[in-house]
Design a protein around this motif. Structure first.
Motif, short mmCIF file in Angstrom:
data_model
loop_
_atom_site.label_atom_id
_atom_site.label_comp_id
_atom_site.label_asym_id
_atom_site.label_seq_id
_atom_site.Cartn_x
_atom_site.Cartn_y
_atom_site.Cartn_z
N LEU A 21 0.83 -1.21 0.00
CA LEU A 21 0.00 0.00 0.00
C LEU A 21 0.87 1.26 0.00
N LEU A 22 1.90 1.29 0.84
CA LEU A 22 2.79 2.45 0.88
C LEU A 22 3.49 2.66 -0.46
N THR A 23 4.05 1.60 -0.98
CA THR A 23 4.83 1.72 -2.21
C THR A 23 3.95 2.04 -3.41
N SER A 24 2.83 1.37 -3.53
CA SER A 24 1.97 1.62 -4.69
C SER A 24 1.36 3.02 -4.63
N THR A 25 0.97 3.48 -3.46
CA THR A 25 0.43 4.83 -3.33
C THR A 25 1.50 5.88 -3.65
N HIS A 27 4.21 5.44 -5.39
CA HIS A 27 4.61 5.32 -6.79
C HIS A 27 3.58 5.97 -7.71
N ALA A 28 2.31 5.69 -7.46
CA ALA A 28 1.25 6.28 -8.30
C ALA A 28 1.21 7.80 -8.13
N THR A 29 1.44 8.29 -6.93
CA THR A 29 1.45 9.74 -6.69
C THR A 29 2.63 10.39 -7.39
N ALA A 30 3.80 9.79 -7.28
CA ALA A 30 5.01 10.37 -7.89
C ALA A 30 4.97 10.32 -9.41
N SER A 31 4.45 9.23 -9.96
CA SER A 31 4.45 9.09 -11.42
C SER A 31 3.22 9.72 -12.07
N GLY A 32 2.16 9.91 -11.28
CA GLY A 32 0.94 10.50 -11.84
C GLY A 32 0.10 9.50 -12.62
N GLU A 33 0.48 8.25 -12.63
CA GLU A 33 -0.26 7.22 -13.36
C GLU A 33 -0.65 6.08 -12.41
N PRO A 34 -1.85 5.55 -12.59
CA PRO A 34 -2.24 4.41 -11.74
C PRO A 34 -1.47 3.15 -12.11
N LEU A 35 -1.33 2.30 -11.14
CA LEU A 35 -0.63 1.03 -11.36
C LEU A 35 -1.62 -0.03 -11.82
N GLY A 36 -1.14 -0.95 -12.61
CA GLY A 36 -1.99 -2.05 -13.05
C GLY A 36 -2.22 -3.03 -11.90
N PRO A 37 -3.40 -3.62 -11.82
CA PRO A 37 -3.68 -4.56 -10.74
C PRO A 37 -2.77 -5.79 -10.77
N GLY A 38 -2.32 -6.17 -11.95
CA GLY A 38 -1.43 -7.34 -12.04
C GLY A 38 -0.11 -7.11 -11.34
N SER A 39 0.47 -5.93 -11.51
CA SER A 39 1.75 -5.65 -10.85
C SER A 39 1.57 -5.50 -9.34
N LEU A 69 12.05 -1.37 3.93
CA LEU A 69 12.90 -0.71 2.94
C LEU A 69 13.22 -1.64 1.77
N GLY A 70 13.59 -2.88 2.10
CA GLY A 70 13.87 -3.86 1.05
C GLY A 70 12.65 -4.14 0.20
N GLY A 71 11.50 -4.30 0.86
CA GLY A 71 10.26 -4.56 0.13
C GLY A 71 9.87 -3.39 -0.76
N GLN A 72 10.05 -2.15 -0.25
CA GLN A 72 9.72 -0.98 -1.05
C GLN A 72 10.66 -0.85 -2.25
N PHE A 73 11.92 -1.15 -2.05
CA PHE A 73 12.87 -1.09 -3.15
C PHE A 73 12.47 -2.08 -4.25
N MET A 74 12.18 -3.32 -3.85
CA MET A 74 11.79 -4.34 -4.85
C MET A 74 10.47 -3.97 -5.52
N THR A 107 13.76 8.51 -2.83
CA THR A 107 14.48 7.78 -1.78
C THR A 107 14.08 8.29 -0.40
N ALA A 108 13.99 9.62 -0.26
CA ALA A 108 13.59 10.21 1.02
C ALA A 108 12.16 9.80 1.38
N ALA A 109 11.28 9.78 0.39
CA ALA A 109 9.89 9.37 0.64
C ALA A 109 9.83 7.92 1.09
N HIS A 110 10.59 7.05 0.43
CA HIS A 110 10.61 5.63 0.83
C HIS A 110 11.18 5.47 2.23
N LEU A 111 12.23 6.21 2.53
CA LEU A 111 12.85 6.12 3.84
C LEU A 111 11.91 6.58 4.94
N LEU A 112 11.26 7.73 4.75
CA LEU A 112 10.31 8.22 5.75
C LEU A 112 9.12 7.28 5.91
#
Length: 191
Positions: A21-25, A27-39, A69-74, A107-112
């Motif tokens: 949830l953290l990473t997908s939210t 990522h979608a906010t930073a890129s401006g595009e929604p993620l596909g449900p498959g990924s 951190l490892g999970g968010q990176f992957m 990186t800062a967003a992932h770390l926080l």
């Protein structure tokens, strides 16, 4: 205390859900595009599998935060690859070197996010394990041996040895005591 598979699955699911949830939210906010449900589902399944293996016992704040951190990176790598198409980037190394949405800010967003959610998950982890220990203790209480209480000491009254007991007490109750010679012997003059 090791956990059984249903409890491990519940703990791993919470961890995977927070991580995805953290990473997908983000990522979608930073890129401006929604993620596909498959990924998102693939990322959840991958994090769930790793978390299930590691969910055997209570984890520290450092371990939880490092796992996040490892999970968010992957997941970041997976989501970026899914959004841009796996074939457009030459290799995984180039994909990681060019993060979507800015390198330092991302990186800062992932770390926080990892520090905040790691602290939150650790508090839940500590509370869940405390509850599990208290429940186990309460359920096993009836089966623990009861410590024996010290027996009450009976006070014996010492009887002085010079006390003479009456003869009637010393003779058994059912014994017939005959004093003197038998009556038949007196008639004969022997008594």
């Amino acid at each position: 205390m090791n956990t059984r598979p249903p409890l491990r699955l519940a703990r791993a699911s919470v961890f995977a859900a927070v991580c995805v949830l953290l990473t997908s939210t983000g990522h979608a906010t930073a890129s401006g595009e929604p993620l596909g449900p498959g990924s998102v589902l693939a990322g959840f399944a991958g994090v769930l599998a790793v978390a299930f293996v590691l969910a055997g016992h209570e984890r520290s704040l450092a371990t939880i935060t490092g796992g996040l951190l490892g999970g968010q990176f992957m997941l970041h790598t997976l989501f970026t690859a899914a959004a841009t198409g796996f074939g457009h980037h030459g290799n995984l190394q180039q994909l990681v070197a060019e993060p979507a949405g800015g390198g330092t800010a991302m990186t800062a967003a992932h770390l926080l996010a990892a520090l905040g959610s790691g602290w939150w998950l650790r508090r839940g982890e500590r509370a869940a394990w405390k509850l599990a220990r208290q429940t186990a203790k309460a359920l096993l209480r009836p089966f623990r041996p009861v410590p024996s209480l010290p027996a009450e000491t009976v006070r014996h009254v010492a009887v002085p040895s010079e006390v003479v007991r009456p003869r009637a007490v010393m003779v058994l109750r059912h014994v017939l005591v005959l004093r003197g010679p038998p009556k038949g012997l007196q008639v004969l003059g022997l008594g």
